[in-house]
Scaffold this motif. Structure first.
Motif, PDB file in Angstrom:
ATOM      1  N   GLY A   4       0.790  -1.222   0.000  1.00 21.71           N
ATOM      2  CA  GLY A   4       0.000   0.000   0.000  1.00 21.71           C
ATOM      3  C   GLY A   4       0.824   1.275   0.000  1.00 21.71           C
ATOM      4  O   GLY A   4       0.369   2.322   0.496  1.00 21.71           O
ATOM      5  N   TRP A   5       2.031   1.228  -0.570  1.00 19.01           N
ATOM      6  CA  TRP A   5       2.904   2.399  -0.573  1.00 19.01           C
ATOM      7  C   TRP A   5       2.455   3.408  -1.627  1.00 19.01           C
ATOM      8  O   TRP A   5       2.115   3.034  -2.756  1.00 19.01           O
ATOM      9  CB  TRP A   5       4.346   1.996  -0.853  1.00 19.01           C
ATOM     10  N   THR A   6       2.457   4.672  -1.248  1.00 20.08           N
ATOM     11  CA  THR A   6       2.121   5.758  -2.164  1.00 20.08           C
ATOM     12  C   THR A   6       3.116   6.893  -1.981  1.00 20.08           C
ATOM     13  O   THR A   6       3.320   7.353  -0.840  1.00 20.08           O
ATOM     14  CB  THR A   6       0.705   6.290  -1.898  1.00 20.08           C
ATOM     15  N   PRO A   7       3.731   7.373  -3.077  1.00 21.14           N
ATOM     16  CA  PRO A   7       3.646   6.835  -4.438  1.00 21.14           C
ATOM     17  C   PRO A   7       4.397   5.524  -4.562  1.00 21.14           C
ATOM     18  O   PRO A   7       5.216   5.178  -3.705  1.00 21.14           O
ATOM     19  CB  PRO A   7       4.330   7.935  -5.270  1.00 21.14           C
ATOM     20  N   LEU A   8       4.112   4.790  -5.644  1.00 26.25           N
ATOM     21  CA  LEU A   8       4.807   3.530  -5.860  1.00 26.25           C
ATOM     22  C   LEU A   8       6.299   3.786  -6.059  1.00 26.25           C
ATOM     23  O   LEU A   8       6.688   4.660  -6.832  1.00 26.25           O
ATOM     24  CB  LEU A   8       4.239   2.822  -7.100  1.00 26.25           C
ATOM     25  N   PRO A   9       7.144   3.042  -5.370  1.00 23.22           N
ATOM     26  CA  PRO A   9       8.596   3.239  -5.527  1.00 23.22           C
ATOM     27  C   PRO A   9       9.087   2.646  -6.845  1.00 23.22           C
ATOM     28  O   PRO A   9       8.627   1.588  -7.273  1.00 23.22           O
ATOM     29  CB  PRO A   9       9.177   2.491  -4.337  1.00 23.22           C
ATOM     30  N   LEU A  10      10.044   3.329  -7.452  1.00 22.47           N
ATOM     31  CA  LEU A  10      10.643   2.836  -8.686  1.00 22.47           C
ATOM     32  C   LEU A  10      12.092   2.406  -8.486  1.00 22.47           C
ATOM     33  O   LEU A  10      12.687   1.819  -9.379  1.00 22.47           O
ATOM     34  CB  LEU A  10      10.576   3.913  -9.775  1.00 22.47           C
ATOM     35  N   SER A  11      12.655   2.702  -7.322  1.00 16.91           N
ATOM     36  CA  SER A  11      14.024   2.304  -7.018  1.00 16.91           C
ATOM     37  C   SER A  11      14.059   1.615  -5.664  1.00 16.91           C
ATOM     38  O   SER A  11      13.184   1.826  -4.814  1.00 16.91           O
ATOM     39  CB  SER A  11      14.957   3.517  -7.009  1.00 16.91           C
ATOM     40  N   VAL A  12      15.088   0.791  -5.455  1.00 18.22           N
ATOM     41  CA  VAL A  12      15.251   0.105  -4.180  1.00 18.22           C
ATOM     42  C   VAL A  12      15.398   1.119  -3.053  1.00 18.22           C
ATOM     43  O   VAL A  12      14.859   0.940  -1.949  1.00 18.22           O
ATOM     44  CB  VAL A  12      16.460  -0.846  -4.240  1.00 18.22           C
TER      45      VAL A  12
END
Length: 545
Positions: free
Chosen positions: A247-255
């Motif tokens: 449910g993370w916001t915003p969606l992560p694009l990096s580790v």
């Protein structure tokens, strides 16, 4: 820099167009990532940028594509060569010289650049891509990943303003892929080069992208910021899937971004561990390779390797490009060179074991099947249906066996399509179906997920698990760490022709930053490898905070 104005592309009157009324702009100095299912039209979009569509591929283009002020309808690819550099999915098919250094210089020769400029750019490119030691090597002796880097370098030496890359990291090991992407992003940030890049392994690229063009397969293009577009699509890297689950916001694009949001999830999993892998089998191996040596002029590709393969197990063969993985597979299968060593395959039923190298090719296939890195090498008939029918006949399988396997990997592939007109992923699916029709007890797969999207990979995983459940031994030589985390029971890592690591998937992958999947990096030091494991541990009652 690049403008599509109501672009529609049709290859035939009766089929759906791969692009339909597409309008978009790519600005100077942007890194634009193109994603979508296998066969959705990504390659068509890329080829339209330099006029390969329709000047070379045929078909009809409606609307207009403009690159740096030049309309591709009036300017064929040769008129855009100084502006647009293109690297296709199969680098070997695009080479025109014999050695690495000659290939890097060839494009500049066609542009009539001075010799001093050419020499300087060749040296810069060799260093930029880490291939200086390959400068005098014949191109055909390079590994697939090395060929990929040379193909990219051959384009970069001409200093194009637009760089079009079709799956540039698909054949590269994780470290080499990072090096190539670092070089590409330097071109974008420091020199203002516009890069349009199609890639199925979004986990490698999406964090660098300014924009994402997603092709759902109906001819349309969804255009937007990567995190926003990935929120609503079914093709997503493990990091995005983990973000959706948590449910993370915003969606992560990096580790890095994911780790900053992962505290609550790590705490929730603190008292749980992934299930233990099944114990190693005690039965005799179905295939035993001993002291395998493979040599090529000037190099030892495989240096006395021992390898046991057991029924019902999936082994992942990993290692940097040029480490000897493909040479070992060909030597084991019997079709490639083997200068020393033995291979024995248990044929069952109390019969004597056989060495595939001592058998005719048709019989060897029934004991050890191999799908090579360039699957098109095994296709020689005029249509998909003809290849499937031939596979059924040659192996004595029931009619339709090969087609059924193909539909599990690439549903709906037209039977009257010529194999050379298929996308890389579709061609791979066809060859995989042809080889599996023989139902050999040992199946060797060399980079089998090149060109496959995430959904096709899931189908591939289900297929391989089914092969293992049916008692076959499967080897997957791959650079795809996410695939290995999901699929493999055991991992063997090669370097310089020798085995340097051999253990369970968790043991090997968690011990190496280069081979660790995204979930492992986010949830370290806990030993989680996949979103599938995390989902099972959280249970159906889990609700994100």
């Amino acid at each position: 820099m690049i403008t599509f104005d109501r672009v529609t592309v049709r290859y035939s009157d009766d089929g759906p167009p791969p692009l339909r009324e597409v309008s978009l702009r790519v600005e100077e100095g942007e890194l634009c990532l193109v994603a979508g299912r296998t066969g959705a039209g990504k390659s068509t979009l890329l080829r339209a940028i330099n006029g390969l569509v329709p000047h070379f591929t045929g078909g009809t283009l409606y609307g207009s594509v403009t690159v740096d002020g030049r309309d591709t309808r009036r300017h064929p690819p040769r008129d855009l060569a100084d502006v647009v550099g293109v690297v296709g999915q199969d680098p070997l098919s695009g080479f025109v010289t014999d050695t690495v250094e000659e290939e890097l210089a060839y494009g500049m020769e066609q542009l009539a650049l001075p010799a001093a400029v050419m020499r300087k750019r060749v040296e810069e490119t060799l260093d930029l891509l880490g291939i200086a030691e390959l400068r005098h090597r014949p191109l055909r002796t390079l590994s697939g990943g090395q060929q990929q880097r040379v193909a990219i370098g051959a384009v970069l030496t001409s200093h194009p303003r637009v760089l079009v890359l079709d799956e540039p990291t698909s054949a590269l090991d994780p470290t080499a892929a990072e090096d190539v992407l670092a070089a590409v992003t330097r071109l974008v940030h420091d020199l203002g080069v516009t890069v349009v890049l199609a890639e199925h392994r979004l986990e490698r690229v999406v964090q660098y992208a300014d924009r994402l063009l997603y092709l759902p397969g109906d001819g349309q293009v969804v255009d937007g910021e990567p995190a926003a577009v990935l929120t609503g699509v079914d093709l997503a890297p493990p990091l995005v899937e983990l973000g959706r689950l948590a449910g993370w916001t915003p969606l992560p694009l990096s580790v890095r971004d994911a780790r900053r949001q992962a505290g609550a999830l790590r705490q929730r999993l603190a008292d749980t561990t992934p299930p233990e892998p099944p114990p190693a089998p005690e039965a005799a191996p179905v295939l035993a390779a001993r002291k395998i040596v493979v040599r090529y002029p000037g190099t030892v590709a495989v240096a006395g390797v021992d390898l046991d393969l057991h029924r019902g197990r999936v082994l992942a063969l990993m290692g940097r490009n040029g480490s000897g993985k493909s040479s070992l597979l060909w030597a084991v299968q019997g079709s490639g060179p083997r200068h020393r060593g033995t291979v024995t395959v248990d044929t069952g039923g109390g019969r004597d074991p056989v060495d595939p190298k001592q058998l005719p090719a048709g019989q060897a296939r029934r004991h050890v099947g191999l799908v090579p890195q360039t699957p098109g090498d095994l296709l020689y008939l005029e249509t998909v249906d003809a290849e499937c029918h031939q596979a059924d006949r040659e192996t004595g399988a029931a009619a339709g066996t090969c087609r059924t396997l193909l539909d599990r990997l690439a549903p709906g592939l037209p039977g009257d399509r010529h194999p050379r007109d298929l996308s890389e992923g579709q061609r791979l699916a066809l060859v995989l179906a042809v080889q599996l029709t023989a139902a050999p007890p040992v199946v060797l797969l060399d980079e089998p997920t090149r060109g496959l999207d995430y959904l096709a990979k899931r189908q591939f995983v289900a297929l391989v698990r089914g092969l293992a459940a049916a008692g076959r031994a499967v080897v997957v030589a791959t650079h795809d760490v996410e695939l290995v985390a999901i699929l493999a029971d055991r991992v063997v890592v090669m370097a310089d022709g020798d085995i340097v690591a051999d253990g369970t998937t968790a043991e090997v992958m968690l011990a190496s930053p280069a081979f660790a999947p995204q979930v492992a990096k986010v949830l370290a030091p806990a030993p989680w490898l996949t979103v599938e494991q995390v989902t099972a541990a959280l249970g159906p009652a889990w609700e994100p905070a």
